[in-house]
Design an enzyme around this catalytic site. Structure first.
Site, short mmCIF file in Angstrom:
data_model
loop_
_atom_site.label_atom_id
_atom_site.label_comp_id
_atom_site.label_asym_id
_atom_site.label_seq_id
_atom_site.Cartn_x
_atom_site.Cartn_y
_atom_site.Cartn_z
N GLY A 15 13.20 13.32 -7.30
CA GLY A 15 12.57 13.15 -8.56
C GLY A 15 12.98 12.52 -9.72
N SER A 16 14.12 11.74 -9.62
CA SER A 16 14.81 11.46 -11.30
C SER A 16 14.45 10.41 -11.38
CB SER A 16 16.10 10.92 -10.08
OG SER A 16 16.14 9.47 -9.92
N ASN A 17 13.35 9.16 -11.00
CA ASN A 17 12.16 8.94 -12.08
C ASN A 17 11.13 9.59 -12.46
OD1 ASN A 17 13.27 5.53 -12.08
ND2 ASN A 17 13.41 6.37 -10.07
N ARG A 90 4.68 7.05 0.44
CA ARG A 90 3.14 6.98 1.78
C ARG A 90 2.77 5.48 1.43
NH1 ARG A 90 1.09 9.85 4.98
NH2 ARG A 90 2.44 12.17 5.18
N ILE A 91 2.48 4.45 2.28
CA ILE A 91 1.36 3.10 1.92
C ILE A 91 0.18 3.56 0.88
CG2 ILE A 91 0.31 0.91 2.48
CD1 ILE A 91 3.23 0.78 4.22
N LEU A 92 -1.19 3.54 0.45
CA LEU A 92 -1.79 3.48 -0.73
C LEU A 92 -2.51 2.55 0.51
CD1 LEU A 92 -0.82 4.76 -4.07
CD2 LEU A 92 -1.59 6.41 -2.40
N HIS A 108 10.36 0.22 -8.20
CA HIS A 108 11.39 -0.59 -6.35
C HIS A 108 12.46 -1.10 -6.42
CE1 HIS A 108 11.26 -1.66 -2.59
NE2 HIS A 108 12.20 -2.74 -2.97
N ASP A 144 4.83 -3.88 -2.35
CA ASP A 144 5.88 -4.44 -3.13
C ASP A 144 5.51 -5.47 -2.93
OD1 ASP A 144 7.38 -1.93 -2.52
OD2 ASP A 144 8.37 -2.52 -1.65
N GLU A 173 16.61 2.16 -12.93
CA GLU A 173 15.48 2.56 -12.90
C GLU A 173 15.15 3.41 -13.93
OE1 GLU A 173 14.79 3.84 -9.08
OE2 GLU A 173 16.08 2.35 -7.92
#
Ligand code: GRF
Length: 215
Positions: A15-17, A90-92, A108, A144, A173
């Protein structure tokens, strides 16, 4: 004062972003967070900042279909103006992506289109590339592959390890993601079809901050 853009953040881990976005609130407001991992470090970040976080875990749903429905319902419950993926592993579902089309962005850790998917730093080091970095992009139904908004480049050094390289990329980022969201909130960055649009102000700020834009 115009109402700040309300941003829902989705994460699975450290959760740093997410934290960088919380700290940069002003033109935008983090209205909530969704996490699919009860062990995620980002949960404590949310609690400390009094940001509502909803856990939405696959194991709590009988089927994948139910989970996908639950995730969409959970995201909708925040009525966000923008959904920012920040290490959501997860891929949405295409239905989720279409539902938030033009309002769903991701960060990304590579200079897309190079190194989509996982293990980006390892692959960059193995290939001996000179430049690596990160990309903020709109999300489409591919992995992506959505329209690139902005990139920050990082020089690779001969002695780089995965840890040293990823730490330098992460620092960028934490600068580029809040900047992009501030620009979206101020109408300085937008999307027209698959073309990302920039105001003159966004262009000059990007230049000053050392970010590359897509066009
Ligand atoms: C970041 O490297 C981000 O680019 C990627 O996942 C990682 C999340 O890190 N999508 P953190 O949880 O924000 O620290």
């Amino acid at each position: 004062m115009p109402t700040p853009l309300s941003v829902l953040v989705m994460f699975s881990g450290r959760g740093s972003n997410f934290e960088a976005l919380v700290k940069a609130q002003g033109a935008f407001r983090v209205c909530g967070a969704i996490c699919d991992n009860p062990e995620a470090g980002g949960i404590a970040v949310a609690e400390q900042a009094s940001i509502p976080v909803k856990l939405c875990c696959r194991k709590d749903y009988a089927s994948l279909q139910d989970f996908k429905r639950g995730l969409l319902h959970c995201a909708d419950s925040f009525s966000p103006d923008l959904v920012a993926l920040a290490g959501f592993m997860r891929i949405l579902d295409p239905h989720f992506v279409n539902h938030f089309s033009g309002k769903l962005i991701n960060i990304h850790p590579s200079l897309l289109p190079s190194y989509p998917g996982l293990d980006t730093h390892e692959r960059a080091i193995k290939d001996g590339v000179k430049q690596h970095g990160c990309t903020v992009h709109y999300v489409d139904s591919g992995v992506d592959t959505g329209p690139i908004i902005a990139q920050a480049e990082v020089e690779c050094e001969d002695h780089d390890t995965c840890d040293s390289l990823s730490a330098r990329v992460l620092k960028r980022e934490h600068a580029i993601y809040p900047w992009v969201i501030q620009c979206i909130a101020g109408g300085e960055i937008g999307l027209s079809g698959r073309q990302v649009t920039y105001s003159d102000r966004a262009r000059s700020e990007a230049l000053q901050l050392g970010f590359k834009l897509a066009n």
